[in-house]
Design an enzyme around this catalytic site. Structure first.
Site, mmCIF file in Angstrom:
data_model
loop_
_atom_site.group_PDB
_atom_site.id
_atom_site.type_symbol
_atom_site.label_atom_id
_atom_site.label_comp_id
_atom_site.label_asym_id
_atom_site.label_seq_id
_atom_site.Cartn_x
_atom_site.Cartn_y
_atom_site.Cartn_z
ATOM 1 N N MET A 116 20.546 31.840 6.773
ATOM 2 C CA MET A 116 19.703 30.639 6.732
ATOM 3 C C MET A 116 18.671 30.747 5.605
ATOM 4 S SD MET A 116 19.315 29.759 10.758
ATOM 5 C CE MET A 116 19.017 31.434 11.244
ATOM 6 N N ARG A 150 56.102 52.083 30.818
ATOM 7 C CA ARG A 150 57.107 51.032 30.601
ATOM 8 C C ARG A 150 58.434 51.689 30.263
ATOM 9 N NH1 ARG A 150 52.202 48.930 27.111
ATOM 10 N NH2 ARG A 150 52.286 51.178 26.906
ATOM 11 N N ARG A 180 10.120 30.997 7.331
ATOM 12 C CA ARG A 180 11.383 31.726 7.530
ATOM 13 C C ARG A 180 12.089 31.294 8.808
ATOM 14 N NH1 ARG A 180 10.819 37.038 4.560
ATOM 15 N NH2 ARG A 180 8.619 37.157 3.993
ATOM 16 N N GLU A 221 52.354 39.371 38.470
ATOM 17 C CA GLU A 221 52.377 38.780 37.133
ATOM 18 C C GLU A 221 52.587 37.277 37.157
ATOM 19 O OE1 GLU A 221 54.816 41.554 34.390
ATOM 20 O OE2 GLU A 221 55.586 41.841 36.404
ATOM 21 N N CYS A 267 46.905 46.434 34.642
ATOM 22 C CA CYS A 267 47.540 47.224 33.592
ATOM 23 C C CYS A 267 47.942 46.366 32.400
ATOM 24 C CB CYS A 267 48.750 47.966 34.146
ATOM 25 S SG CYS A 267 50.047 46.906 34.769
ATOM 26 N N LYS A 303 12.724 37.416 15.022
ATOM 27 C CA LYS A 303 11.619 37.685 14.098
ATOM 28 C C LYS A 303 10.276 37.273 14.713
ATOM 29 C CE LYS A 303 12.241 36.421 9.798
ATOM 30 N NZ LYS A 303 12.259 37.595 8.887
ATOM 31 N N HIS A 359 53.836 42.346 19.495
ATOM 32 C CA HIS A 359 54.506 43.620 19.739
ATOM 33 C C HIS A 359 53.906 44.713 18.865
ATOM 34 C CE1 HIS A 359 57.690 46.634 18.970
ATOM 35 N NE2 HIS A 359 57.848 46.523 20.269
ATOM 36 N N GLY A 388 20.633 36.634 6.199
ATOM 37 C CA GLY A 388 20.978 35.923 4.971
ATOM 38 C C GLY A 388 21.698 34.612 5.167
ATOM 39 N N ARG A 438 12.820 45.253 14.287
ATOM 40 C CA ARG A 438 13.888 44.886 15.229
ATOM 41 C C ARG A 438 14.694 46.139 15.512
ATOM 42 N NH1 ARG A 438 17.221 41.243 10.822
ATOM 43 N NH2 ARG A 438 17.503 42.913 9.319
ATOM 44 N N TYR A 471 41.261 50.445 39.908
ATOM 45 C CA TYR A 471 41.362 51.074 38.594
ATOM 46 C C TYR A 471 41.778 50.058 37.542
ATOM 47 C CZ TYR A 471 46.458 51.053 39.163
ATOM 48 O OH TYR A 471 47.749 50.655 39.332
ATOM 49 N N GLY A 480 49.620 42.545 36.134
ATOM 50 C CA GLY A 480 50.104 42.518 34.753
ATOM 51 C C GLY A 480 49.479 41.283 34.109
ATOM 52 N N THR A 481 48.282 41.461 33.602
ATOM 53 C CA THR A 481 47.519 40.275 33.184
ATOM 54 C C THR A 481 48.040 39.641 31.904
ATOM 55 O OG1 THR A 481 45.889 41.781 32.251
ATOM 56 C CG2 THR A 481 45.390 40.809 34.391
ATOM 57 N N ASN A 482 48.850 40.354 31.128
ATOM 58 C CA ASN A 482 49.448 39.680 29.965
ATOM 59 C C ASN A 482 50.339 38.544 30.446
ATOM 60 O OD1 ASN A 482 48.250 41.672 28.501
ATOM 61 N ND2 ASN A 482 50.146 42.748 27.983
ATOM 62 N N ASP A 483 51.287 38.896 31.324
ATOM 63 C CA ASP A 483 52.207 37.868 31.800
ATOM 64 C C ASP A 483 51.514 36.864 32.699
ATOM 65 O OD1 ASP A 483 54.160 38.912 30.316
ATOM 66 O OD2 ASP A 483 55.392 39.668 31.945
ATOM 67 N N ARG A 543 56.971 51.682 35.903
ATOM 68 C CA ARG A 543 57.545 50.343 36.085
ATOM 69 C C ARG A 543 59.032 50.397 35.775
ATOM 70 N NH1 ARG A 543 55.559 45.565 32.305
ATOM 71 N NH2 ARG A 543 56.815 46.663 30.769
ATOM 72 N N SER A 580 49.496 46.007 41.049
ATOM 73 C CA SER A 580 48.924 46.190 39.725
ATOM 74 C C SER A 580 49.084 44.863 38.993
ATOM 75 C CB SER A 580 49.656 47.308 38.988
ATOM 76 O OG SER A 580 49.114 47.452 37.694
#
Lengths: 917, 917
Positions: free
Chosen positions: A120, A576, A109, A789, A875, A39, A470, A118, A353, A895, A810-813, A632, A808
């Site tokens: 503050m 998969r 203000r 992984e 992936c 502001k 899942h 809203g 703004r 990729y 496997g960033t989850n694992d 895979r 590749s």
């Protein structure tokens, strides 16, 4: 022994803490938002542009930080600087704060770096007391207005600064109105209001044992402190947590001379957008209210007029206003959200703004602005929040519909859906596919066995599981709405009912879920179908021209693959194969394989799966038509496929020709303490090589098929009942160039821990490839690579890469192992971790760059050192997260691969990442 | 696409493949074992020493490697080199191979780098045919001897080289003896033997359709190939796998002229040790047989005489022999295991090698040899296999007892024990503690709830779980024998019986387990109790003087702590506080805490645990008397403590004042997919700070108590019912120096993932410490550190270390996360991985240096960079593994901590590691 971690920021005594503005000049600028808040910075900018802005000054956010660091003491030099700034305001406004003849009134203000609407506190009409109110009455010639302002001020100040709840005053106001038998405040006379003012002041005295402050400077400092205090009120804290705003940013305080939209019919107050914030259409959009203050608009007692009416009512001011709109949009080169007040036909700008907008509006406005040469393509790309594109791909709830929210879970997969509640995958299939009804599958949590039911359902609702459970992952893959982890639902499978608050929902009752917000609602709420506009395609084409990362998709069903291709996927980065084994007769054959007594028994069962699996790959290759397809091999522990019900156990036993007891025993044997770290991934390929052999055979035979679909070429069909790659002694004629097309399967070995695993398994794949090529005469090019992984495989990437043509991640694992957090179990503490500021983001949503990220960088570096030019991708679920994509760009990946509905998000995010470079 | 990984070793044509020896000189030396095998190298060495060794030559192990790499073709140059070497042997022996008048006979033997007794093939008496046998008869004047040798040769050669099973010949020999009605071979005359020889040769012709080779060179090459082939026979492969001998080492072949101990009563054959291999006593030890060949000793038909008889029978030779013993021991500076033959009163040495010995003998011999100035202390330290010390600490089975082995599991915790079978921890407690009977606790697998039963039992036997399963780890900690993962046992808890092969063992039946070998035996087998000798103490003191690593122990019970201290532990490196919560009323209070509805309920339950936990620490501090004690705060997921049986559930419900339904529900809520990666470690401390508060309070109050045990000082006893650290407003008088002693507790926060966790929890600990100090007036010094168990915390060590005064690597969990292997589930594939050569060692036994090890090195480096001199230790199971200790030394760690019975092993291994530096 103590360790100090939080350095205490201090305010330098010589530092500038207060920035003035007004009368065509300003000490601040639009780019000083961090210091002056949004502001304050924009008010200064408008002033400097010569727009009509009531004079004022802004106290910086650094004062706020110092205030909290210093045990709520304000820096000593502040008083002097405020005094000086105030005297400038007096000069510009031509009146004096607290003056008995010509008093200056101000608003106080809040204003943070990011908009927190809203959250503050604000105080208006400050500077009124028993003396100045009389001057106000006299100068405006409007006694009723003056005492109404005074009444409002006392009420607001007492609430915000003195902590006296406003119902005390509302009650008195109400009493006064009923005494006079009137309904609207406007029915009260000046005398009524004078009386109310003295009642109010008595109330303050009574409640607080001290009088309402008559001293205007005391009023001012009280309000300044109150605004700073409101930075830490619970609702502001919650808002910040939800929007990832650090508490350390602090708020600025803007003190500005009052203008009044409620001094008569030549006065008004209004808000406007320079373009339509819902559609993006280039058309002024807004509303205003004659003879009113801002709070009247909010109170909703009178209905505002739209801006379209203004040319009739206030033609001069309208012209001036639209001129300001054009000026501001040209200046900020973006759609503006504006607040204004008209006092006695004079226009005052109170705020501008960048306007919030829907994704559709953002896309249209950005593309239009490029056409208008207001911005360039790069800027257009930068301007769109990639995650917002999700809104464009899924049906959304009609925003005007009424709704009864039963519960709120996690927004696990975007879009909205209504349907009859079912509690089992089977019921979903019967009602959904056979009876063609819309259903919502409601489960405590889902498992791979529920997939056919998820396919049949419009949406999925679970009581347990996080954003990467899942249910969430599969639903996102399918592009179906999903709300997960709605913990307040009490689901009773036996009674086929679901209890939540006072409602009991039975099978067949209709509910609506909103996977974009996590809301679960009673009954059917109308939805709006999205249409991908030409502007969307235009923006995407610019993104594609800009980005360097390729975007692939995680898909294994033809439906997913087709959706992803439509959304612009450049190949499949993760197919998969295990998801292909849960349907109908496949699961039975799979179970037969698992309970088989020996290799021969397993091979027999695998022979049944081979033709189905081959058909899967033929379909995928055909859809992707020459684009790369990364497959895979089997990854999850075998027990995931095993039957749970007695009926299923008996069926498997019968079909496999073994006793039910043996099936139960095998299931028990396969049970693991920590299946995530158990007998899975390539460990299965090592211990049961026949499984990977079957899969490799299916892949290569499918490749041969699509390369030349003429039936006589199909080696495997020539030898009836030949379930294996060998056994056909007749060498076929050389493979001709047919009507097919070339595919280069990329075969991915999961969960490699030591190089030897990959060495053994790639030689297995090479052997099967050679056999299929011999049998079919086809020349198939293929790659063998691995999924990285485990922390160990990152560290040993240099030793693994001789056997891998691609990596590749496997960033989850990899996240699970690096952080030691199970994705399925983290819900119980990760939210507390976020609340306590221990982690900023859920590491399964946004990649942990300093932990997992370092391992990825090590792996890329060591892998490419030993094999220059190694192809590297990602992936995991992170492949569709913009912040993670930015990291992938920096880490030099080739990729990212994400779920189909995330492909457009990834395309745009990758373009933004490329621009950052 | 193909990747070649196994480089094929080739033999350089100019290379020396054959090394001659004999007549006081040799081309080889003792230090050429890798090339010549142990036998060949030592024969050469003895020759060079001038000892009487029949001349011969050795074909190198490189030829073996080339033989296998080259599809079983022998290098071309070998023939020439063998020819030349053979002619030298002829010259030295004074006879000619295949000569009709004076024939040379040879033995052809295997000999690998490491001893593989009996695993490979040997051919004796080679060079005999129908012509040479006559010359042998004539030259020895002993026709019977010549034909007996010939008969033996045909039988052995046919078996080893021609593949004709020896029972063919045994049958004929047996027939001949029964024809003549005699029992012993010696009863056969020269004519009988001549007849047998021709029968043997006919048999060969009949079975193989070709004659027995008369050509002595054909005989020789056949035998050489047969010895190389025997390197790959199944029993040799199995032996190598068991003893970690790489197949690539290959075997050498030694061809040596024959000497005969069976030419008359002035001949003999024998084996001897230069010291007693069982006790280490410095006294010649061995046996011999007059008029016999080596195989007669093995056949066991005649009982050999002990060496003590020899001075009477062959005084001259005895004198010469003991001279050789002394010479060899002085030369090799180690106890020798010797084979010799006496031919016509002439002594010939056939083999010498360092003698295998028991751990007790090894210790005594090493200490004695230092006293004799044969070796120095360093050498004595190097000579003992640290793992062998385990034998000295546990009872062992009487080696002479007969035994029926029911099953073989993993040797999970050394020592032997017999007792009545019980199937539950409760039964173990009742029978073991109340009835004072010896029991063996037999479980499918154990859980923390079984600990009281394990305490009560003599030993533990499980059907499931690896070397690092719960049963194994706890048993090793207790120093109790344990056999784990005996998969062939079918345990039926309901019937209280255990089936294995044809036996059914019921509760109360007696079995014996040998935790050093993994054997499970029927009935009670007598055991021998160990006694720690003064030599042991001497050796240990040398080790202590040498090592730089400190050795601590993992212990939480007074019994364990005392045992560890007795074994030389220099403190506790890991006190797992959760193990303290399973006994009696504690488990009930613990469960109450877990099912409590809110913080207040939890605090109430924790208040019950506080005095017990305080008492635990008082005991530990008192036992360790000033040595450091590292206490890990609660680590495992809460559900591990929850009740499983309905009865237990009801009891908890009653005691906690909640419904059984709630207890069940809570148990269900706490259930996790992957508990190893779940809500545990410091995540519990963050979400339930009151647990860690109670533990910290117990630690500090215990420290105050031992520092001044005068009752009036005990702040917590002054305020009855005061369960918390606060609430006692009276500040006590300053803490005086009492009769107590100083302790410096080291408080360890487990499973830290991000620095903030440690920051929050250490401030919690600091706060509680301050409160206890204020209340008791004690000045307590303490350290707060963290367990590094996650790859992320290794990488971020530099950010974590500002809050940590020490790091302790929890290598069990770090291995699990780095490799993605669950310790509890790895049994299903890790053995196959070892068999296929994918991993060399179980990574839970020997640290994975190139994966986990690199992370440890990164953590040490980054931690010490940010905090120079940071104290770093290791407290996983690896802390007791010599190879891992060597790594810890290299990585610059300050200490290792291991289970009590591993402390001596670690002391010695650390000394060896220090010597390697």
């Amino acid at each position: 022994m103590n360790v100090k971690s939080n350095a205490q920021p201090k305010v330098d005594m010589a530092e500038k803490l207060v920035y003035s503005f007004g009368d065509g000049s300003a000490e601040g600028k639009a780019n000083m938002k961090n210091l002056l808040g949004g502001k304050g910075a924009n008010l200064a900018e408008m002033c400097a542009l010569g727009l009509p802005v009531p004079p004022g000054f802004t106290i910086t956010t650094e004062v706020c930080t110092a205030y909290y660091a210093g045990n709520k003491k304000l820096p000593g030099v502040l008083e002097t600087q405020v005094k000086m700034a105030l005297s400038q305001v007096e000069k510009k406004a031509g009146c004096v704060f607290g003056d008995g003849a010509n008093p200056l009134l101000v608003s106080v203000r809040s204003g943070a770096r990011a908009s927190m609407p809203g959250m503050m506190d604000t105080v208006l009409n400050l500077g009124l007391n028993d003396i100045t109110v009389k001057a106000l009455a006299k100068n405006t010639g409007n006694e009723r207005f003056a005492y109404d302002s005074y009444r409002r001020f006392i009420q607001m100040y007492s609430d915000v600064v003195l902590g006296l709840d406003h119902y005390h005053f509302e009650d008195m106001l109400q009493q006064k109105k009923s005494d006079h038998d009137i309904e609207l405040d406007t029915g009260l006379t000046a005398d009524d209001l004078k009386d109310l003012v003295s009642q109010y002041k008595e109330k303050v005295q009574e409640e607080l044992k001290k009088p309402f402050p008559e001293n205007v400077h005391e009023q001012l400092w009280g309000a300044i402190r109150a605004v700073f205090d409101s930075w830490m009120n619970p609702r502001a804290q919650t808002y910040r947590k939800l929007h990832d705003i650090p508490a350390a940013w602090g708020t600025a305080v803007t003190v500005q001379s009052m203008v009044f939209g409620n001094m008569g019919d030549d006065c008004a107050t209004g808000v406007a957008f320079t373009r339509n914030p819902s559609t993006g259409e280039k058309k002024y959009y807004g509303e205003f209210l004659i003879n009113a203050q801002g709070e009247d608009v909010v109170a909703g007692i009178r209905t505002p007029q739209t801006l379209a009416d203004m040319p009739q009512v206030m033609p001069q001011v309208y012209k001036q206003l639209t001129g300001v709109f054009d000026r501001l949009e040209a200046h900020y080169r973006d759609m503006q959200d504006i607040e204004f007040t008209i006092q006695n036909n004079k226009l005052w700008m109170l705020q501008t703004r960048n306007g919030k907008r829907t994704a559709a509006a953002a896309v249209k406005a950005a593309v239009d602005m490029v056409k208008e040469r207001l911005i360039d393509k790069k800027e257009a790309i930068r301007r769109i929040d990639p995650l917002s594109l999700d809104q464009l791909l899924h049906p959304t709830l009609d925003p005007d519909a009424k709704k009864t929210v039963l519960a709120t879970g996690l927004p696990a997969s975007p879009g909205a859906a209504s349907g009859k509640v079912v509690f089992t995958a089977e019921a979903a299939e019967i009602m959904g596919l056979e009876h063609k009804e819309k259903v919502i599958l409601v489960r405590i949590e889902t498992s791979p066995e529920d997939i056919h039911g998820m396919h049949a359902a419009q949406g999925i609702l679970t009581a347990r599981g996080g954003m990467t459970s899942h249910a969430a992952v599969v639903a996102r893959g399918m592009g179906k709405p999903c709300v997960s982890g709605a913990g307040t639902l009490a689901i009773d499978y036996a009674k086929k009912e679901l209890k939540v608050v006072q409602h009991t929902i039975r099978e067949g009752d209709i509910i609506t879920i909103n996977g974009s917000t996590g809301e679960v609602m009673l009954g059917e709420i109308p939805t709006v179908q999205p249409a991908l506009s030409g502007d969307f395609e235009t923006l995407m084409s610019w993104a594609d021209d800009t980005r360097t990362l390729k975007i692939r998709t995680n898909a294994e069903t033809p439906m997913d693959a087709e959706a992803a291709k439509r959304f612009g996927a450049e190949g499949i980065g993760l197919c998969r194969t295990e998801h292909m084994f849960f349907d109908g007769e496949r699961i039975t054959a799979m179970r037969e394989m698992i309970v088989a007594k020996d290799t021969a028994g397993r091979k027999q069962a695998l022979a049944k799966l081979l033709p189905m699996q081959r058909e899967d790959f033929i379909q995928l290759f055909t859809i992707m038509k020459g684009l790369p397809v990364t497959i895979r091999l089997l990854d999850p522990p075998l027990h995931e496929f095993l039957p749970h019900t007695e009926e299923d156990i008996k069926q498997v036993a019968k079909s496999a020709g073994v006793s039910a007891e043996l099936v139960r025993q095998r299931a028990h044997e396969l049970k693991e303490q920590n299946p995530m770290l158990g007998h899975r991934g390539c460990r299965l390929g090592i211990t049961y090589p026949e499984i990977y052999e079957m899969q490799a055979q299916a892949i290569f035979e499918a490749a041969a098929e699509v390369m030349d679909p003429s039936p006589s070429r199909r080696g495997w069909r020539e030898a009836p009942g030949d379930g294996g790659a060998s056994g056909n002694a007749l060498a076929p004629a050389p493979f001709p160039k047919g009507e097919g097309f070339k595919v280069i399967p990329e075969i991915m070995i999961p969960l490699v821990m030591v190089p030897k695993e990959l060495e053994l398994l790639r030689s297995l794949v090479d052997r099967v490839a050679a056999e299929v090529m011999r049998k079919t005469g086809a020349q198939i090019s293929y790659l063998v690579g691995t999924m990285i992984e485990l922390p160990r495989s990152c560290l040993r990437a240099g030793d693994i890469v001789p056997f891998a043509e691609f990596f590749s991640f496997g960033t989850n694992d990899l996240t699970q192992t690096t952080l030691g957090i199970s994705r399925d179990d983290s819900a119980s503490f990760i939210e507390i971790y976020r609340q306590k500021g221990i982690v900023e983001h859920d590491p399964f949503v946004t990649l942990d760059q300093s932990g997992v990220g370092e391992l990825i960088q090590i792996a890329v570096e060591r892998g490419r050192k030993a094999r220059p030019g190694l192809k590297v991708g990602i992936c995991g679920e992170h492949g569709g997260d913009p912040a993670s994509i930015r990291f992938c760009q920096k880490a030099g990946l080739d990729y990212v691969s994400c779920s189909p509905y995330r492909v457009p998000v990834a395309r745009l995010a990758a373009a933004q990442a490329a621009l950052e470079k």
